[in-house]
Write a protein that holds these residues in place. Structure first.
Motif, PDB file in Angstrom:
ATOM      1  N   TYR A  11      42.270  -4.731  25.447  1.00  0.00           N
ATOM      2  CA  TYR A  11      40.568  -4.617  25.677  1.00  0.00           C
ATOM      3  C   TYR A  11      39.740  -5.698  24.807  1.00  0.00           C
ATOM      4  O   TYR A  11      40.495  -6.470  23.939  1.00  0.00           O
ATOM      5  N   ARG A  12      38.554  -5.873  25.445  1.00  0.00           N
ATOM      6  CA  ARG A  12      37.796  -6.747  24.729  1.00  0.00           C
ATOM      7  C   ARG A  12      37.670  -6.322  23.211  1.00  0.00           C
ATOM      8  O   ARG A  12      37.628  -5.202  22.841  1.00  0.00           O
ATOM      9  N   VAL A  15      41.824  -5.290  20.847  1.00  0.00           N
ATOM     10  CA  VAL A  15      42.994  -4.209  20.820  1.00  0.00           C
ATOM     11  C   VAL A  15      43.807  -4.446  21.740  1.00  0.00           C
ATOM     12  O   VAL A  15      43.823  -4.284  23.105  1.00  0.00           O
ATOM     13  N   ALA A  17      46.338  -2.443  23.745  1.00  0.00           N
ATOM     14  CA  ALA A  17      46.539  -0.973  23.985  1.00  0.00           C
ATOM     15  C   ALA A  17      47.787  -0.725  24.598  1.00  0.00           C
ATOM     16  O   ALA A  17      48.260   0.319  24.238  1.00  0.00           O
ATOM     17  N   PRO A  36      51.428   9.865  20.202  1.00  0.00           N
ATOM     18  CA  PRO A  36      50.273  10.204  19.408  1.00  0.00           C
ATOM     19  C   PRO A  36      48.947   9.647  19.817  1.00  0.00           C
ATOM     20  O   PRO A  36      48.820   8.641  20.891  1.00  0.00           O
ATOM     21  N   SER A  37      47.704   9.948  19.308  1.00  0.00           N
ATOM     22  CA  SER A  37      46.481   9.521  19.700  1.00  0.00           C
ATOM     23  C   SER A  37      46.354   8.216  19.654  1.00  0.00           C
ATOM     24  O   SER A  37      46.884   7.432  18.509  1.00  0.00           O
ATOM     25  N   GLY A  38      45.955   7.324  20.702  1.00  0.00           N
ATOM     26  CA  GLY A  38      45.781   5.631  20.623  1.00  0.00           C
ATOM     27  C   GLY A  38      47.165   5.154  20.984  1.00  0.00           C
ATOM     28  O   GLY A  38      47.071   3.936  20.898  1.00  0.00           O
ATOM     29  N   ALA A  39      48.279   5.845  21.220  1.00  0.00           N
ATOM     30  CA  ALA A  39      49.218   5.206  21.719  1.00  0.00           C
ATOM     31  C   ALA A  39      49.237   4.440  22.991  1.00  0.00           C
ATOM     32  O   ALA A  39      50.078   3.622  23.271  1.00  0.00           O
ATOM     33  N   GLY A  40      48.370   4.704  23.919  1.00  0.00           N
ATOM     34  CA  GLY A  40      48.148   3.774  25.010  1.00  0.00           C
ATOM     35  C   GLY A  40      48.554   4.739  26.363  1.00  0.00           C
ATOM     36  O   GLY A  40      48.724   4.271  27.435  1.00  0.00           O
ATOM     37  N   LYS A  41      48.350   6.154  26.179  1.00  0.00           N
ATOM     38  CA  LYS A  41      48.949   6.880  27.300  1.00  0.00           C
ATOM     39  C   LYS A  41      47.677   6.841  28.224  1.00  0.00           C
ATOM     40  O   LYS A  41      47.934   6.835  29.601  1.00  0.00           O
ATOM     41  N   SER A  42      46.493   6.884  27.841  1.00  0.00           N
ATOM     42  CA  SER A  42      45.286   6.911  28.872  1.00  0.00           C
ATOM     43  C   SER A  42      45.154   5.623  29.677  1.00  0.00           C
ATOM     44  O   SER A  42      44.951   5.506  30.681  1.00  0.00           O
ATOM     45  N   THR A  43      45.351   4.503  28.698  1.00  0.00           N
ATOM     46  CA  THR A  43      45.602   2.989  29.330  1.00  0.00           C
ATOM     47  C   THR A  43      46.369   3.115  30.410  1.00  0.00           C
ATOM     48  O   THR A  43      46.169   2.330  31.708  1.00  0.00           O
TER      49      THR A  43
HETATM   50  P1  ADP Z   1      45.835   7.567  24.025  1.00  0.00           P
HETATM   51  O1  ADP Z   1      45.554   7.952  25.439  1.00  0.00           O
HETATM   52  O2  ADP Z   1      47.381   7.575  23.754  1.00  0.00           O
HETATM   53  O3  ADP Z   1      45.203   7.972  23.221  1.00  0.00           O
HETATM   54  P2  ADP Z   1      44.184   4.993  24.592  1.00  0.00           P
HETATM   55  O4  ADP Z   1      44.895   4.400  25.851  1.00  0.00           O
HETATM   56  O5  ADP Z   1      43.133   5.837  24.966  1.00  0.00           O
HETATM   57  O6  ADP Z   1      45.505   5.925  23.989  1.00  0.00           O
HETATM   58  O7  ADP Z   1      44.198   3.911  23.654  1.00  0.00           O
HETATM   59  C1  ADP Z   1      44.930   2.873  23.169  1.00  0.00           C
HETATM   60  C2  ADP Z   1      44.128   2.034  22.204  1.00  0.00           C
HETATM   61  O8  ADP Z   1      43.305   1.143  22.963  1.00  0.00           O
HETATM   62  C3  ADP Z   1      43.565   2.772  21.004  1.00  0.00           C
HETATM   63  O9  ADP Z   1      43.706   1.952  20.118  1.00  0.00           O
HETATM   64  C4  ADP Z   1      41.976   2.679  21.774  1.00  0.00           C
HETATM   65  O10 ADP Z   1      40.894   2.860  20.513  1.00  0.00           O
HETATM   66  C5  ADP Z   1      41.829   1.468  22.324  1.00  0.00           C
HETATM   67  N1  ADP Z   1      40.980   1.532  23.401  1.00  0.00           N
HETATM   68  C6  ADP Z   1      41.282   2.508  24.505  1.00  0.00           C
HETATM   69  N2  ADP Z   1      40.149   2.222  25.364  1.00  0.00           N
HETATM   70  C7  ADP Z   1      39.313   1.104  24.746  1.00  0.00           C
HETATM   71  C8  ADP Z   1      38.263   0.498  25.441  1.00  0.00           C
HETATM   72  N3  ADP Z   1      37.411   0.695  26.500  1.00  0.00           N
HETATM   73  N4  ADP Z   1      37.776  -0.745  24.466  1.00  0.00           N
HETATM   74  C9  ADP Z   1      38.451  -0.935  23.319  1.00  0.00           C
HETATM   75  N5  ADP Z   1      39.662  -0.470  22.899  1.00  0.00           N
HETATM   76  C10 ADP Z   1      39.937   0.836  23.783  1.00  0.00           C
END
Ligand code: ADP
Length: 257
Positions: A11-12, A15, A17, A36-43
């Motif tokens: 990400y900008r 980070v 992800a 865990p939270s922040g692992a990159g699942k949503s990404t």
């Molecule tokens: P999860 O779904 O496992 O909680 P995310 O994919 O949401 O994980 O996030 C992975 C990492 O990317 C985290 O460190 C989060 O803070 C970062 N992150 C997610 N979205 C953004 C964004 N739009 N801009 C910057 N960092 C992001």
């Protein structure tokens, strides 16, 4: 049906992800992303329909030309339903009107200005019926319980007549009993409609109960990928704590020290 090749996301702000990842999602299966939270699942989930634009790599969908072409991406998104943690309903709309929004990808631009056609109405009512909420079709979304709102979110995804549903923490905001029922419903409607499901979950028990395949993520990296039936305590430790559980030999060696 869906293939990620060398996909990563930074990400900008820098980070990272998701590290470079290769993944093939097979049709008709339930894949659960754990971590865990922040692992990159949503990404990774959002890279699958390019809601998040990968920094490297490509996403390929069987039967469609490269997603770089606008028309191809539009078709992929039309055939991909999304279910979100906070359902993202328009609360002042009725349940039915929310579900009709799932039909937007099938309509021409001007048709949002006219009353819904019979086909869209029938498909949307059928979707509400499938989630057991036909009787609430004309109730405003904000009069429904959290579990019912999430079921409307599932009906909206179904109304898209998708091949794939991407569900990002679909039951995270619900109490445990409701979460269990909603996850069962999501699994069942995907099975009945031949829809491939990729969901991120933080409840390990629900993941193991519903998934055919578990993909474990830690620090933006796939650290486990295999059948749900094969997930061991050591695998879960690796996903959640980053350390494999000590083997029997390790334990003997520690005891001898
Ligand atoms: P999860 O779904 O496992 O909680 P995310 O994919 O949401 O994980 O996030 C992975 C990492 O990317 C985290 O460190 C989060 O803070 C970062 N992150 C997610 N979205 C953004 C964004 N739009 N801009 C910057 N960092 C992001």
């Amino acid at each position: 049906m869906l293939e990620l090749t060398d996909v990563s996301k930074t990400y900008r702000g820098g980070v990272q992800a998701l590290r470079r990842t290769d993944l093939v999602i097979q049709p008709g299966k339930v894949t659960v992303l754990l971590g865990p939270s922040g692992a990159g699942k949503s990404t990774i989930l959002r890279c699958m329909n390019l809601l998040v634009q990968p920094s490297t790599g490509t996403v390929r969908v069987e039967g469609l030309p490269a997603l770089a072409a606008r028309r191809s991406l539009r078709e992929h998104r039309r055939l991909t339903g999304m279910v979100f943690q906070h359902h993202q309903l328009i609360l002042r709309y009725t349940a039915l009107r929310n579900v009709l929004l799932g039909r937007v990808g099938y309509q021409r631009l001007w048709s949002v200005l006219v009353p819904p056609n019979k086909t869209d109405l029938r498909i949307s009512l059928d979707a509400l019926d499938q989630v057991g909420l036909l009787g609430k079709a004309l109730d405003r979304a904000d009069s429904l319980s959290g579990g019912q709102q999430q079921r409307v979110g599932i009906a909206r995804a179904l109304a898209q007549q998708p091949r794939l549903i991407l569900a990002d923490e679909p039951v995270a905001s619900l109490d445990p009993a409701t979460a269990r029922r909603v996850m069962q419903l999501l699994h069942r409607v995907c099975q009945e409609n031949g829809i491939t499901l990729v969901a991120s979950l933080h409840q390990v028990d629900l993941a193991l109960e519903h998934a055919d395949r578990i993909i474990g993520l830690a620090h933006g990296e796939v650290v486990y990928d295999g059948p749900a039936a094969d997930v061991s305590d050591a695998d879960l430790r690796l996903i959640y704590e980053g350390t494999p559980a000590p083997t029997h030999e390790d334990q003997l060696a520690a005891a001898a020290r």
